[in-house]
Design a protein around this motif. Structure first.
Motif, PDB file in Angstrom:
ATOM      1  N   GLU A   1     -35.320 -12.722 -13.394  1.00 52.24           N
ATOM      2  CA  GLU A   1     -35.000 -11.315 -13.674  1.00 52.24           C
ATOM      3  C   GLU A   1     -33.495 -11.057 -13.555  1.00 52.24           C
ATOM      4  OE1 GLU A   1     -37.612 -12.267 -11.812  1.00 52.24           O
ATOM      5  OE2 GLU A   1     -39.353 -11.364 -12.819  1.00 52.24           O
ATOM      6  N   ASP A   2     -32.879 -11.634 -12.515  1.00 48.46           N
ATOM      7  CA  ASP A   2     -31.435 -11.476 -12.343  1.00 48.46           C
ATOM      8  C   ASP A   2     -30.690 -12.068 -13.533  1.00 48.46           C
ATOM      9  OD1 ASP A   2     -31.260 -10.187  -9.824  1.00 48.46           O
ATOM     10  OD2 ASP A   2     -31.694 -12.074  -8.803  1.00 48.46           O
ATOM     11  N   ALA A   3     -31.167 -13.214 -14.007  1.00 53.92           N
ATOM     12  CA  ALA A   3     -30.505 -13.891 -15.124  1.00 53.92           C
ATOM     13  C   ALA A   3     -30.608 -13.070 -16.403  1.00 53.92           C
ATOM     14  CB  ALA A   3     -31.099 -15.282 -15.316  1.00 53.92           C
TER      15      ALA A   3
ATOM     16  N   PHE B   1     -24.726 -14.869 -11.694  1.00 52.45           N
ATOM     17  CA  PHE B   1     -25.012 -14.870 -13.133  1.00 52.45           C
ATOM     18  C   PHE B   1     -24.056 -13.945 -13.885  1.00 52.45           C
ATOM     19  CE2 PHE B   1     -29.615 -15.938 -11.747  1.00 52.45           C
ATOM     20  CZ  PHE B   1     -29.263 -17.266 -11.589  1.00 52.45           C
ATOM     21  N   ASP B   2     -23.671 -12.831 -13.259  1.00 45.65           N
ATOM     22  CA  ASP B   2     -22.656 -11.960 -13.876  1.00 45.65           C
ATOM     23  C   ASP B   2     -21.356 -12.738 -14.088  1.00 45.65           C
ATOM     24  OD1 ASP B   2     -24.262  -9.712 -14.030  1.00 45.65           O
ATOM     25  OD2 ASP B   2     -23.497  -8.793 -12.194  1.00 45.65           O
ATOM     26  N   ARG B   3     -21.002 -13.536 -13.094  1.00 42.67           N
ATOM     27  CA  ARG B   3     -19.776 -14.342 -13.195  1.00 42.67           C
ATOM     28  C   ARG B   3     -19.887 -15.355 -14.337  1.00 42.67           C
ATOM     29  NH1 ARG B   3     -14.916 -15.311 -13.696  1.00 42.67           N
ATOM     30  NH2 ARG B   3     -13.910 -17.004 -12.593  1.00 42.67           N
ATOM     31  N   LEU B   4     -21.051 -15.972 -14.472  1.00 49.14           N
ATOM     32  CA  LEU B   4     -21.247 -16.935 -15.558  1.00 49.14           C
ATOM     33  C   LEU B   4     -21.101 -16.244 -16.918  1.00 49.14           C
ATOM     34  CD1 LEU B   4     -22.058 -19.963 -16.150  1.00 49.14           C
ATOM     35  CD2 LEU B   4     -24.352 -19.066 -16.606  1.00 49.14           C
TER      36      LEU B   4
ATOM     37  N   ALA C   1     -18.012 -14.985 -21.848  1.00 46.00           N
ATOM     38  CA  ALA C   1     -17.250 -14.076 -22.722  1.00 46.00           C
ATOM     39  C   ALA C   1     -15.854 -14.647 -22.979  1.00 46.00           C
ATOM     40  CB  ALA C   1     -17.166 -12.689 -22.094  1.00 46.00           C
ATOM     41  N   GLY C   2     -15.259 -15.226 -21.951  1.00 52.00           N
ATOM     42  CA  GLY C   2     -13.946 -15.842 -22.111  1.00 52.00           C
ATOM     43  C   GLY C   2     -13.992 -17.005 -23.090  1.00 52.00           C
ATOM     44  N   LEU C   3     -15.035 -17.796 -22.971  1.00 48.06           N
ATOM     45  CA  LEU C   3     -15.208 -18.955 -23.854  1.00 48.06           C
ATOM     46  C   LEU C   3     -15.422 -18.505 -25.298  1.00 48.06           C
ATOM     47  CD1 LEU C   3     -15.615 -22.108 -23.534  1.00 48.06           C
ATOM     48  CD2 LEU C   3     -18.071 -21.628 -23.546  1.00 48.06           C
ATOM     49  N   ARG C   4     -16.244 -17.463 -25.467  1.00 43.32           N
ATOM     50  CA  ARG C   4     -16.583 -16.992 -26.805  1.00 43.32           C
ATOM     51  C   ARG C   4     -15.424 -16.292 -27.509  1.00 43.32           C
ATOM     52  NH1 ARG C   4     -20.555 -13.165 -26.106  1.00 43.32           N
ATOM     53  NH2 ARG C   4     -20.610 -13.527 -23.859  1.00 43.32           N
ATOM     54  N   ALA C   5     -14.419 -15.885 -26.745  1.00 38.92           N
ATOM     55  CA  ALA C   5     -13.256 -15.252 -27.357  1.00 38.92           C
ATOM     56  C   ALA C   5     -12.603 -16.192 -28.366  1.00 38.92           C
ATOM     57  CB  ALA C   5     -12.257 -14.840 -26.278  1.00 38.92           C
ATOM     58  N   THR C   6     -12.610 -17.479 -28.053  1.00 38.16           N
ATOM     59  CA  THR C   6     -12.017 -18.441 -28.985  1.00 38.16           C
ATOM     60  C   THR C   6     -13.067 -19.326 -29.658  1.00 38.16           C
ATOM     61  OG1 THR C   6     -11.663 -19.874 -27.071  1.00 38.16           O
ATOM     62  CG2 THR C   6      -9.774 -18.590 -27.848  1.00 38.16           C
ATOM     63  N   ARG C   7     -14.311 -19.267 -29.179  1.00 33.76           N
ATOM     64  CA  ARG C   7     -15.374 -20.119 -29.730  1.00 33.76           C
ATOM     65  C   ARG C   7     -16.639 -19.285 -29.911  1.00 33.76           C
ATOM     66  NH1 ARG C   7     -12.558 -22.652 -25.761  1.00 33.76           N
ATOM     67  NH2 ARG C   7     -11.627 -24.668 -26.281  1.00 33.76           N
ATOM     68  N   PRO C   8     -16.662 -18.442 -30.951  1.00 34.31           N
ATOM     69  CA  PRO C   8     -17.756 -17.473 -31.113  1.00 34.31           C
ATOM     70  C   PRO C   8     -19.143 -18.116 -31.240  1.00 34.31           C
ATOM     71  CG  PRO C   8     -16.266 -17.456 -33.022  1.00 34.31           C
ATOM     72  CD  PRO C   8     -15.612 -18.297 -31.973  1.00 34.31           C
ATOM     73  N   ALA C   9     -19.193 -19.401 -31.585  1.00 37.21           N
ATOM     74  CA  ALA C   9     -20.501 -20.037 -31.764  1.00 37.21           C
ATOM     75  C   ALA C   9     -21.118 -20.481 -30.431  1.00 37.21           C
ATOM     76  CB  ALA C   9     -20.379 -21.241 -32.698  1.00 37.21           C
ATOM     77  N   ALA C  10     -20.330 -20.480 -29.367  1.00 36.95           N
ATOM     78  CA  ALA C  10     -20.830 -20.986 -28.078  1.00 36.95           C
ATOM     79  C   ALA C  10     -21.547 -19.867 -27.314  1.00 36.95           C
ATOM     80  CB  ALA C  10     -19.677 -21.561 -27.262  1.00 36.95           C
ATOM     81  N   THR C  11     -22.679 -19.454 -27.856  1.00 36.23           N
ATOM     82  CA  THR C  11     -23.354 -18.243 -27.370  1.00 36.23           C
ATOM     83  C   THR C  11     -24.377 -18.483 -26.268  1.00 36.23           C
ATOM     84  OG1 THR C  11     -24.993 -18.534 -29.109  1.00 36.23           O
ATOM     85  CG2 THR C  11     -23.146 -17.036 -29.585  1.00 36.23           C
ATOM     86  N   MET C  12     -24.706 -19.734 -25.982  1.00 33.79           N
ATOM     87  CA  MET C  12     -25.796 -19.981 -25.031  1.00 33.79           C
ATOM     88  C   MET C  12     -25.343 -19.767 -23.580  1.00 33.79           C
ATOM     89  SD  MET C  12     -27.380 -23.435 -26.781  1.00 33.79           S
ATOM     90  CE  MET C  12     -28.713 -23.679 -25.604  1.00 33.79           C
ATOM     91  N   VAL C  13     -26.165 -19.038 -22.841  1.00 31.20           N
ATOM     92  CA  VAL C  13     -25.919 -18.819 -21.413  1.00 31.20           C
ATOM     93  C   VAL C  13     -27.216 -19.175 -20.692  1.00 31.20           C
ATOM     94  CG1 VAL C  13     -25.339 -17.160 -19.607  1.00 31.20           C
ATOM     95  CG2 VAL C  13     -24.285 -16.936 -21.874  1.00 31.20           C
ATOM     96  N   SER C  14     -27.231 -20.343 -20.064  1.00 39.45           N
ATOM     97  CA  SER C  14     -28.452 -20.828 -19.416  1.00 39.45           C
ATOM     98  C   SER C  14     -28.373 -20.556 -17.920  1.00 39.45           C
ATOM     99  CB  SER C  14     -28.599 -22.328 -19.685  1.00 39.45           C
ATOM    100  OG  SER C  14     -29.696 -22.853 -18.962  1.00 39.45           O
ATOM    101  N   ALA C  15     -29.248 -19.668 -17.453  1.00 39.67           N
ATOM    102  CA  ALA C  15     -29.234 -19.290 -16.040  1.00 39.67           C
ATOM    103  C   ALA C  15     -30.608 -18.775 -15.676  1.00 39.67           C
ATOM    104  CB  ALA C  15     -28.188 -18.213 -15.780  1.00 39.67           C
TER     105      ALA C  15
END
Ligand SMILES: *Cc1c(COP(=O)(O)O)cnc(C)c1O
Length: 239
Positions: A215-217, A186-189, A194-208
């Motif tokens: 708890e880990d997620a 999940f840390d890797r995801l 973060a890499g994706l959001r650098a150029t696409r700030p609206a892509a904030t969803m992280v589903s894990a």
């Protein structure tokens, strides 16, 4: 309350407590994490009960089960998420009820879903499913694209009418370097996000995160957890 309603209420309260505790431990606000209840293999009546208990996000992984269930619950203000491997011949149906498709993992699916969304006059939120057990250029055992394929898919979603890039999703891998290491996965995801959001700030969803590892997620920074068993019980069949 019926027995089933009581059972679901108790389970839901336990999951709610777990999310709240995980948020507190991570110094995060509870409202930063959305509970998505995975209702696959369970009937529409359960979805209705869950709605009565305050659930607003539900997920399914097979269109043939999801489509009639969503139709039976069309009077409820629910957001339907599609989280399963999606065949292009099902996109027209899925675009009719799902607001979020969490399992985008190939270019062909992006173009098919885009056409279906346009035809339905809808705008769908798309998450790219990342396979952390796949080598670059490959797809994962349980769906998903290798991390090296995320950018290409993101660019395709950006350019696709009717689709909006929401972020990333993963299922903790059973094989490869992340097997049994949910937190690291999940840390890797989150790092990829973060890499994706650098150029696409609206892509904030992280589903894990699922029943066993929410708890880990939450600790890693997930914005959406997908919980089935812990709310509905052990599934009667594989799904
Ligand atoms: C079934 C499923 C879940 C929920 O899993 P549980 O272990 O029952 O909580 C989450 N995500 C996906 C993609 C699923 O297929």
């Amino acid at each position: 309350m019926t027995d089933r309603r009581t059972e679901l209420a108790v389970n839901l309260a336990r999951v709610e407590e777990r999310i709240t505790a995980a948020c507190a431990a991570a110094g995060r606000a509870r409202e930063d994490v959305t509970l998505v209840v995975v209702t696959k293999t369970y009937p529409a009546e359960d979805v209705r009960i869950l709605h009565g208990l305050g659930v607003r996000h539900v997920a399914e992984n097979r269109d043939q089960d999801a489509a009639p269930k969503a139709a039976a619950c069309a009077d409820l203000d629910l957001t339907w998420h599609f989280v399963g491997q999606l065949q292009t011949n099902k996109v027209r149906s899925v675009a009719g009820y799902a607001q979020v498709v969490q399992s985008i993992d190939r270019l062909r699916l992006v173009s098919a879903l885009s056409s279906a969304a346009e035809r339905a006059g809808r705008e769908l939120d798309c998450l790219i499913q990342v396979a952390l057990d796949a080598e670059s250029g490959e797809r994962g055992e349980r769906g998903g694209v290798a991390p090296g394929g995320v950018e290409e898919l993101a660019a395709a979603v950006d350019a696709a009418p009717g689709l909006r890039l929401g972020g990333l999703m993963t299922v903790a891998p059973l094989a490869g370097p992340f097997a049994g290491r949910q937190r690291a996965a999940f840390d890797r995801l989150v790092e990829l996000s973060a890499g994706l959001r650098a150029t696409r700030p609206a892509a904030t969803m992280v589903s894990a995160g699922m029943s066993a590892d929410l708890e880990d997620a939450v600790a890693a920074g997930a914005t959406h957890v997908r919980i089935g068993t812990a709310v509905l019980g052990v599934r009667p069949r594989l799904g």
